[in-house]
Design an enzyme around this catalytic site. Sequence first.
Site, PDB file in Angstrom:
ATOM      1  N   ARG A   1     -21.387  22.318  21.765  1.00 26.25           N
ATOM      2  CA  ARG A   1     -21.134  23.750  21.684  1.00 26.25           C
ATOM      3  C   ARG A   1     -21.917  24.506  22.772  1.00 26.25           C
ATOM      4  O   ARG A   1     -22.778  23.915  23.428  1.00 26.25           O
ATOM      5  CB  ARG A   1     -21.491  24.261  20.290  1.00 26.25           C
ATOM      6  CG  ARG A   1     -22.942  24.070  19.922  1.00 26.25           C
ATOM      7  CD  ARG A   1     -23.143  24.286  18.429  1.00 26.25           C
ATOM      8  NE  ARG A   1     -24.497  24.742  18.154  1.00 26.25           N
ATOM      9  CZ  ARG A   1     -24.967  24.958  16.928  1.00 26.25           C
ATOM     10  NH1 ARG A   1     -24.197  24.773  15.869  1.00 26.25           N
ATOM     11  NH2 ARG A   1     -26.205  25.365  16.745  1.00 26.25           N
TER      12      ARG A   1
ATOM     13  N   ASN B   1     -21.727  33.079  18.230  1.00 23.74           N
ATOM     14  CA  ASN B   1     -22.815  32.583  17.387  1.00 23.74           C
ATOM     15  C   ASN B   1     -24.093  32.487  18.218  1.00 23.74           C
ATOM     16  O   ASN B   1     -24.114  31.779  19.227  1.00 23.74           O
ATOM     17  CB  ASN B   1     -22.483  31.185  16.846  1.00 23.74           C
ATOM     18  CG  ASN B   1     -23.447  30.741  15.767  1.00 23.74           C
ATOM     19  OD1 ASN B   1     -23.457  31.303  14.676  1.00 23.74           O
ATOM     20  ND2 ASN B   1     -24.277  29.759  16.081  1.00 23.74           N
ATOM     21  N   GLU B   2     -25.094  33.232  17.828  1.00 25.61           N
ATOM     22  CA  GLU B   2     -26.409  33.135  18.485  1.00 25.61           C
ATOM     23  C   GLU B   2     -26.276  33.101  20.015  1.00 25.61           C
ATOM     24  O   GLU B   2     -26.621  32.107  20.663  1.00 25.61           O
ATOM     25  CB  GLU B   2     -27.162  31.900  17.992  1.00 25.61           C
ATOM     26  CG  GLU B   2     -27.503  31.958  16.521  1.00 25.61           C
ATOM     27  CD  GLU B   2     -28.155  30.676  16.009  1.00 25.61           C
ATOM     28  OE1 GLU B   2     -28.103  29.651  16.713  1.00 25.61           O
ATOM     29  OE2 GLU B   2     -28.703  30.701  14.897  1.00 25.61           O
TER      30      GLU B   2
ATOM     31  N   GLU C   1     -28.145  33.467   8.358  1.00 27.18           N
ATOM     32  CA  GLU C   1     -28.387  32.041   8.129  1.00 27.18           C
ATOM     33  C   GLU C   1     -29.852  31.819   7.810  1.00 27.18           C
ATOM     34  O   GLU C   1     -30.724  32.401   8.463  1.00 27.18           O
ATOM     35  CB  GLU C   1     -28.111  31.220   9.398  1.00 27.18           C
ATOM     36  CG  GLU C   1     -26.688  31.095   9.831  1.00 27.18           C
ATOM     37  CD  GLU C   1     -26.593  30.278  11.127  1.00 27.18           C
ATOM     38  OE1 GLU C   1     -27.486  29.461  11.405  1.00 27.18           O
ATOM     39  OE2 GLU C   1     -25.615  30.485  11.868  1.00 27.18           O
TER      40      GLU C   1
ATOM     41  N   TRP D   1     -33.176  19.707  12.960  1.00 22.61           N
ATOM     42  CA  TRP D   1     -33.643  19.778  14.348  1.00 22.61           C
ATOM     43  C   TRP D   1     -35.155  19.960  14.453  1.00 22.61           C
ATOM     44  O   TRP D   1     -35.704  19.982  15.542  1.00 22.61           O
ATOM     45  CB  TRP D   1     -32.887  20.840  15.152  1.00 22.61           C
ATOM     46  CG  TRP D   1     -32.765  22.190  14.489  1.00 22.61           C
ATOM     47  CD1 TRP D   1     -31.673  22.665  13.831  1.00 22.61           C
ATOM     48  CD2 TRP D   1     -33.754  23.240  14.433  1.00 22.61           C
ATOM     49  NE1 TRP D   1     -31.914  23.940  13.356  1.00 22.61           N
ATOM     50  CE2 TRP D   1     -33.178  24.315  13.716  1.00 22.61           C
ATOM     51  CE3 TRP D   1     -35.058  23.372  14.912  1.00 22.61           C
ATOM     52  CZ2 TRP D   1     -33.869  25.499  13.462  1.00 22.61           C
ATOM     53  CZ3 TRP D   1     -35.742  24.564  14.660  1.00 22.61           C
ATOM     54  CH2 TRP D   1     -35.148  25.599  13.947  1.00 22.61           C
TER      55      TRP D   1
ATOM     56  N   GLU E   1     -25.403  17.467  12.390  1.00 17.30           N
ATOM     57  CA  GLU E   1     -26.111  18.290  11.394  1.00 17.30           C
ATOM     58  C   GLU E   1     -26.019  17.728   9.979  1.00 17.30           C
ATOM     59  O   GLU E   1     -26.285  18.438   9.007  1.00 17.30           O
ATOM     60  CB  GLU E   1     -25.600  19.730  11.461  1.00 17.30           C
ATOM     61  CG  GLU E   1     -25.915  20.350  12.827  1.00 17.30           C
ATOM     62  CD  GLU E   1     -25.608  21.819  12.931  1.00 17.30           C
ATOM     63  OE1 GLU E   1     -24.484  22.208  12.590  1.00 17.30           O
ATOM     64  OE2 GLU E   1     -26.486  22.575  13.375  1.00 17.30           O
ATOM     65  N   LYS E   2     -25.684  16.422   9.870  1.00 21.22           N
ATOM     66  CA  LYS E   2     -25.497  15.885   8.504  1.00 21.22           C
ATOM     67  C   LYS E   2     -26.814  15.777   7.753  1.00 21.22           C
ATOM     68  O   LYS E   2     -26.822  15.693   6.527  1.00 21.22           O
ATOM     69  CB  LYS E   2     -24.772  14.546   8.534  1.00 21.22           C
ATOM     70  CG  LYS E   2     -25.479  13.428   9.259  1.00 21.22           C
ATOM     71  CD  LYS E   2     -24.642  12.160   9.211  1.00 21.22           C
ATOM     72  CE  LYS E   2     -25.155  11.122  10.186  1.00 21.22           C
ATOM     73  NZ  LYS E   2     -25.101  11.576  11.605  1.00 21.22           N
TER      74      LYS E   2
ATOM     75  N   HIS F   1     -29.034  18.178   7.922  1.00 23.61           N
ATOM     76  CA  HIS F   1     -29.477  19.557   7.678  1.00 23.61           C
ATOM     77  C   HIS F   1     -29.111  19.881   6.235  1.00 23.61           C
ATOM     78  O   HIS F   1     -28.018  19.548   5.779  1.00 23.61           O
ATOM     79  CB  HIS F   1     -28.740  20.494   8.633  1.00 23.61           C
ATOM     80  CG  HIS F   1     -29.322  21.870   8.728  1.00 23.61           C
ATOM     81  ND1 HIS F   1     -29.270  22.774   7.683  1.00 23.61           N
ATOM     82  CD2 HIS F   1     -29.976  22.498   9.728  1.00 23.61           C
ATOM     83  CE1 HIS F   1     -29.853  23.897   8.063  1.00 23.61           C
ATOM     84  NE2 HIS F   1     -30.300  23.757   9.301  1.00 23.61           N
TER      85      HIS F   1
HETATM   86  C1  GLA Z   1     -28.126  27.591  14.116  1.00 15.62           C
HETATM   87  C2  GLA Z   1     -26.619  27.705  14.154  1.00 15.62           C
HETATM   88  C3  GLA Z   1     -25.912  26.970  13.062  1.00 15.62           C
HETATM   89  C4  GLA Z   1     -26.586  25.678  12.744  1.00 15.62           C
HETATM   90  C5  GLA Z   1     -28.035  25.966  12.410  1.00 15.62           C
HETATM   91  C6  GLA Z   1     -28.785  24.749  11.941  1.00 15.62           C
HETATM   92  O1  GLA Z   1     -28.778  28.640  13.569  1.00 15.62           O
HETATM   93  O2  GLA Z   1     -26.165  29.030  14.168  1.00 15.62           O
HETATM   94  O3  GLA Z   1     -24.585  26.742  13.475  1.00 15.62           O
HETATM   95  O4  GLA Z   1     -26.500  24.828  13.821  1.00 15.62           O
HETATM   96  O5  GLA Z   1     -28.668  26.445  13.544  1.00 15.62           O
HETATM   97  O6  GLA Z   1     -30.112  25.063  11.679  1.00 15.62           O
END
Ligand code: GLA
Length: 685
Positions: free
Chosen positions: A119, A157-158, A316, A324, A364-365, A367
Amino acid sequence: MSRPDRQHSVWGRVPRPAYGADYNPEQWDAATRKDDVRLMREAGVNLVSLGVFAWSWIEPRRDAFDFSGLDEAVELLHASGIAVDLATPTAAPPLWFSHAHPESLPVTADGRRLAPGSRQAYCPSSPLYRERAATVTRRLAERYGDHPAVVMWHVNNEYANGNAHCWCETSATAFRTLLRTTYGDDLDALNHRWGTGVWGMTYSDWSQVTPPRTSTSRLPPALWLDFYRFSDAEHLACFRAERDIVRAHSPGRPVTTNFMASALRWSDYWRWAREVDIVSNDHYLGSEDPHRAAELAFAADLTRGLAGGRPWLLMEHSTSGVQWQPRNIAKVPGEMARNTLTHLARGADGALFFQWRQSAYGPEKWHSAMLPHGGEDTRVLREARDLGNAVSRLADVAGSTCPPATIALLLDYEAMWALELPDRPSSDLTCGDALRTWHRALWTAGLGCDIVAAPAPALDPASAPASGAHRLLLVPSLYALSAATARALEAYAESGGHLVVGPFSGVVDPDDRVHPGPYPGALRDLVGLTVDEYLPLAAGAAVGLDDGSTGNVWAERVVPDAGTEVECRFTDGPAAGGPAVLRRGNVRYLATRPDVPSLLRLLPRWAAQAGCAPAPRGSGDGVEVIRRSGPSGERSWLFAVNHTPSTAHVAATGTDLLSGARTTGVIAVPAGEVAVVEEGGTGPR
Ligand code: GLA
């Protein structure tokens, strides 16, 4: 009685308090998706962010749109009464796009073009990217703009997370265009402002001006600063373009993009905050951070500041471990609820998690999620259900605000960029550390504060300067500032505001050029002293002050002006015997960075002198007491957050909305728990 700001609210039909998560139906089969909405309802989920990275799902090949999966998800959620925060998927350009247009991929400072496959693989200046992002956004907005399930929009996103800067040729051209505008097409002006005469690096043609690419040695700091401004502006332009498309097709639905206010440093969020309808933030606590509770308060206070004190949304956070981070440490029972309610206490009108269902595959599995791999009968889901129930009891709190604090803490992103460039006198002297240290001291002392932007030099109604309510403005670190901003600080002090300025502030202008005359050039008259010499300390070294305080990282040899009082002196270190804390009227200057125990003594004293009414929003004994109230104060709610391992007793009279219990005088808050007392009244409700 009506809820505080229900009428004409920018929040429209967003359920409040919002409770939910990112939802990624594209990872699951139909039966699982059905189960998802059933379990969401049971958990009290009322809002999900949908489609955040779903570009290739809805446009698997160029112009071959397939909305069947998204349609089904939207309808399924709608039928279950779960509202949708629909995302534009533009943070994850599909592979067909990146492979067809490799020139849209970001390039690093050393000229490496990053490969597609993950991404954020795009250059924000790429016209090709922008065109496709606009197309997919338009198609989404046309299709779902008036769908009753869609109550708000989540653009991208971010921004700037992972691709904050791009050094490609397209960026270079766009950078040059911006610079030609900024410098009135005058290359001499640019040469002067950037100080390119040093090492004979004067530009003789605009074509020589490039982003700060990896070179043999250092580049002009002013070039870096303009490049940071440029990158931020490019991301913001991407946001604006998508936002405007969405607004045209989906009137009345708020548009946001999720900030990372306390973690990312590349967006000047004061600017961004003016562009979104609702400020939303992502916050991931460092699971091994020894100061987690204070960090939570810092992030929430900062987000509230960006929102101008208005309600905001936690877009979030995590239910438990975060993959991570170096160690995926689980939150202890109750911690998820406590964290969530802390954000609500500090002005959030909702809290969502990443993500609803824990991925079975992919990066991210590991997470955490609301619904873990283990399924329905898991601790985390049980707690998420309880929390959903608790949040639903706070419906009346939504729309209320935290009354302005009397203390403000100043954060300036550009000053932070400038201080944290290479070739500064000490790499230990960072802005983020200073802000957090001061905030933590306030939090520990039980002193609430607002986080504010530097006062605007001109009358800029959109900026969020310390308002009249702020009796004490704390400026832990403000290395770079314009003469005009310095004058605005003077005006604040002249109007009776109390000011405390940390060391190495007011030194350079926004081009990183040292202000003329002795240090601290821009602030010299205001603070009433000159700094003869900046004296960085060795790693780990400390200096003593004659009031028992300890400073670290930094010392200065200071000469006070006549009329400036020396409140305390260094007892050792490179400036031994010299002034360490000085005061001129209602303005103080610190020639070192006091540690937290020292700030814990100093800040309450200065707050009392400034006439700051005690407005507790934190506490050294680990119990936070925070108030939210309606617009005219007719209703108020007291949040008591107990971070300690034993029962806490907090003065409160009213009804605890979470337990339903009536309390008169004192409420007992069990270890690790939270009470939300609707204040007032005389009997049980
Ligand atoms: C970020 C992203 C999410 C996800 C989280 C995991 O904040 O916006 O898509 O990857 O991290 O902590």
